[in-house]
Design an enzyme around this catalytic site. Structure first.
Site, PDB file in Angstrom:
ATOM      1  CG  ASP A  10      -1.787   1.188   1.467  1.00 38.28           C
ATOM      2  OD1 ASP A  10      -1.640   2.135   0.748  1.00 38.28           O
ATOM      3  OD2 ASP A  10      -2.788   1.007   2.240  1.00 38.28           O
ATOM      4  CB  ILE A  11       1.458   4.113  -2.269  1.00 35.37           C
ATOM      5  CG1 ILE A  11       2.651   4.980  -2.736  1.00 35.37           C
ATOM      6  CG2 ILE A  11       0.111   4.759  -2.447  1.00 35.37           C
ATOM      7  CD1 ILE A  11       2.624   5.291  -4.170  1.00 35.37           C
ATOM      8  CG  ASN A  24      -8.526  14.681  -9.898  1.00 38.19           C
ATOM      9  OD1 ASN A  24      -8.584  15.759  -9.880  1.00 38.19           O
ATOM     10  ND2 ASN A  24      -9.355  13.774  -9.167  1.00 38.19           N
ATOM     11  N   GLY A  32      -9.366   5.694  -6.591  1.00 42.67           N
ATOM     12  CA  GLY A  32      -7.995   4.877  -6.818  1.00 42.67           C
ATOM     13  C   GLY A  32      -6.823   5.359  -5.637  1.00 42.67           C
ATOM     14  CB  VAL A  33      -3.238   6.012  -6.221  1.00 39.93           C
ATOM     15  CG1 VAL A  33      -2.228   6.701  -5.601  1.00 39.93           C
ATOM     16  CG2 VAL A  33      -2.688   4.638  -6.762  1.00 39.93           C
ATOM     17  CG  ASP A  34      -6.403  11.839  -6.142  1.00 40.39           C
ATOM     18  OD1 ASP A  34      -5.681  12.583  -5.124  1.00 40.39           O
ATOM     19  OD2 ASP A  34      -7.073  12.532  -6.886  1.00 40.39           O
ATOM     20  CB  SER A 118      -1.751   6.947 -16.602  1.00 41.49           C
ATOM     21  OG  SER A 118      -1.542   8.100 -16.544  1.00 41.49           O
ATOM     22  N   GLY A 120      -4.105   2.824 -13.748  1.00 42.70           N
ATOM     23  CA  GLY A 120      -5.238   2.286 -13.116  1.00 42.70           C
ATOM     24  C   GLY A 120      -6.692   2.790 -13.831  1.00 42.70           C
ATOM     25  CE1 TYR A 122      -8.050   9.865 -14.707  1.00 43.93           C
ATOM     26  CE2 TYR A 122      -5.947  10.521 -14.988  1.00 43.93           C
ATOM     27  CZ  TYR A 122      -7.255  10.771 -14.533  1.00 43.93           C
ATOM     28  OH  TYR A 122      -7.365  11.976 -14.115  1.00 43.93           O
TER      29      TYR A 122
END
Length: 168
Positions: A10-11, A24, A32-34, A118, A120, A122
């Site tokens: 996990d980042i 974004n 997602g990650v964001d 990008s 994921g 995207y």
């Protein structure tokens, strides 16, 4: 040239100077990650995004905020191209990694954890996203000494490890 390590995990849990957020353009959180970074870091990240990026951020660019409650010191936000929406210029993708490393240098960050930008929601083809990340990070003139590519799932982790082995 930074040493690149593949990490399965996990980042938001990475013990590094900076983690990179696949953001974004609006810079107000997302999925997602964001979304995970904003949830894990708390309100301080969003407040900093609003203050530092009132008009958002351009695709391929990067900027930083506090990491809030995350173990990292900073979040480096970068906006990758949306492949599904027709943004298929690979230089925009490689610019994300290059700009993130430039921002890391400005901050004095020596260790940085990256997601696959990008790849994921995207929709950038995963294998090319991995190659773009590795080539750009290894080719960058940076003071960053350690770069992690953090893969959330087994298949991506295996692909990153395979590509790193082939690149060496």
């Amino acid at each position: 040239m930074p040493t690149i390590t593949a990490v399965h995990g996990d980042i938001t849990q990475q013990q590094v100077d900076a983690i990179v957020n696949a953001a974004n353009n609006a810079m107000r959180g997302g999925g997602g990650v964001d979304g995970a970074i904003h949830r894990g870091g708390g309100r301080a990240i969003l407040r900093d995004c609003i203050e530092r990026f009132p008009d958002g951020l351009a695709t391929g660019d990067a900027g930083w905020t506090t990491a809030g409650d995350l173990p990292a010191r900073w979040v480096i936000h970068t906006v990758g191209p949306n492949y599904r929406a027709g943004q298929r210029d690979r230089t925009l993708l490689t610019s994300c990694y290059r700009r993130a490393l430039e921002v890391a240098d400005e901050l004095g960050a020596l260790t940085v954890a990256f997601p696959l930008i990008s790849a994921g929601i995207y929709g950038w083809p995963r294998q090319d996203a991995i190659v773009a990340a590795i080539e750009t990070i290894t080719g960058a003139a940076t003071r960053v000494v350690g770069a992690r590519i953090v893969a959330f799932d087994d298949a991506t982790y295996d692909q990153v490890c395979e590509q790193l082995s082939a690149h060496r």
